[in-house]
Motif scaffolding. Structure first.
Motif, mmCIF file in Angstrom:
data_model
loop_
_atom_site.group_PDB
_atom_site.id
_atom_site.type_symbol
_atom_site.label_atom_id
_atom_site.label_comp_id
_atom_site.label_asym_id
_atom_site.label_seq_id
_atom_site.Cartn_x
_atom_site.Cartn_y
_atom_site.Cartn_z
ATOM 1 N N LYS A 91 0.182 10.985 -2.080
ATOM 2 C CA LYS A 91 0.776 9.659 -1.952
ATOM 3 C C LYS A 91 2.228 9.848 -1.519
ATOM 4 O O LYS A 91 2.942 10.687 -2.073
ATOM 5 C CB LYS A 91 0.757 8.910 -3.284
ATOM 6 C CG LYS A 91 -0.595 8.431 -3.712
ATOM 7 C CD LYS A 91 -0.459 7.634 -4.996
ATOM 8 C CE LYS A 91 -1.793 7.114 -5.459
ATOM 9 N NZ LYS A 91 -1.659 6.350 -6.715
ATOM 10 N N ARG A 92 2.640 9.067 -0.549
ATOM 11 C CA ARG A 92 4.030 9.149 -0.089
ATOM 12 C C ARG A 92 4.992 8.935 -1.266
ATOM 13 O O ARG A 92 5.992 9.643 -1.399
ATOM 14 C CB ARG A 92 4.299 8.128 1.000
ATOM 15 C CG ARG A 92 5.708 8.223 1.573
ATOM 16 C CD ARG A 92 5.960 7.215 2.668
ATOM 17 N NE ARG A 92 5.019 7.315 3.758
ATOM 18 C CZ ARG A 92 5.095 8.198 4.761
ATOM 19 N NH1 ARG A 92 6.081 9.057 4.785
ATOM 20 N NH2 ARG A 92 4.193 8.202 5.722
ATOM 21 N N SER A 93 4.675 8.006 -2.142
ATOM 22 C CA SER A 93 5.546 7.729 -3.288
ATOM 23 C C SER A 93 5.658 8.935 -4.218
ATOM 24 O O SER A 93 6.707 9.180 -4.804
ATOM 25 C CB SER A 93 5.059 6.507 -4.057
ATOM 26 O OG SER A 93 3.763 6.736 -4.588
ATOM 27 N N THR A 98 0.836 -1.194 0.000
ATOM 28 C CA THR A 98 0.000 0.000 0.000
ATOM 29 C C THR A 98 0.870 1.243 0.000
ATOM 30 O O THR A 98 2.014 1.221 0.456
ATOM 31 C CB THR A 98 -0.935 0.027 1.227
ATOM 32 O OG1 THR A 98 -0.128 0.049 2.413
ATOM 33 C CG2 THR A 98 -1.851 -1.174 1.241
ATOM 34 N N ASP A 99 0.317 2.319 -0.503
ATOM 35 C CA ASP A 99 0.997 3.606 -0.561
ATOM 36 C C ASP A 99 0.261 4.547 0.387
ATOM 37 O O ASP A 99 -0.926 4.804 0.200
ATOM 38 C CB ASP A 99 0.958 4.131 -2.000
ATOM 39 C CG ASP A 99 1.952 5.247 -2.240
ATOM 40 O OD1 ASP A 99 2.676 5.645 -1.302
ATOM 41 O OD2 ASP A 99 2.001 5.735 -3.368
#
Length: 68
Positions: free
Chosen positions: A48-50, A2-3
């Motif tokens: 999103k962290r990514s 998961t992101d």
């Protein structure tokens, strides 16, 4: 995998960018990609962290190379 979805206040706590700076970047189209859950001013913003990590990686300058 998961992101994580981060609120602007969480981005501030983890990366140091203030919610106002993030809002300015959204307005000018210069910041990290974001998600808006509904149209209009009331739409909740999430990152999103990514997307934040990718945005930072794209702006990383290696020292000792050509002038930036």
């Amino acid at each position: 995998m998961t992101d994580d979805l981060l609120k602007p206040t969480q981005v501030h706590a983890e990366y140091g960018f203030s919610p106002q700076t993030l809002a300015n970047w959204r307005w000018t189209g210069t910041g990290p990609a974001y998600i808006k859950t509904s149209p209009g001013k009331g739409g909740r913003i999430r990152y999103k962290r990514s997307a934040i990590e990718r945005w930072l990686d794209e702006r990383t300058v290696q020292s000792g190379g050509a002038a930036a």
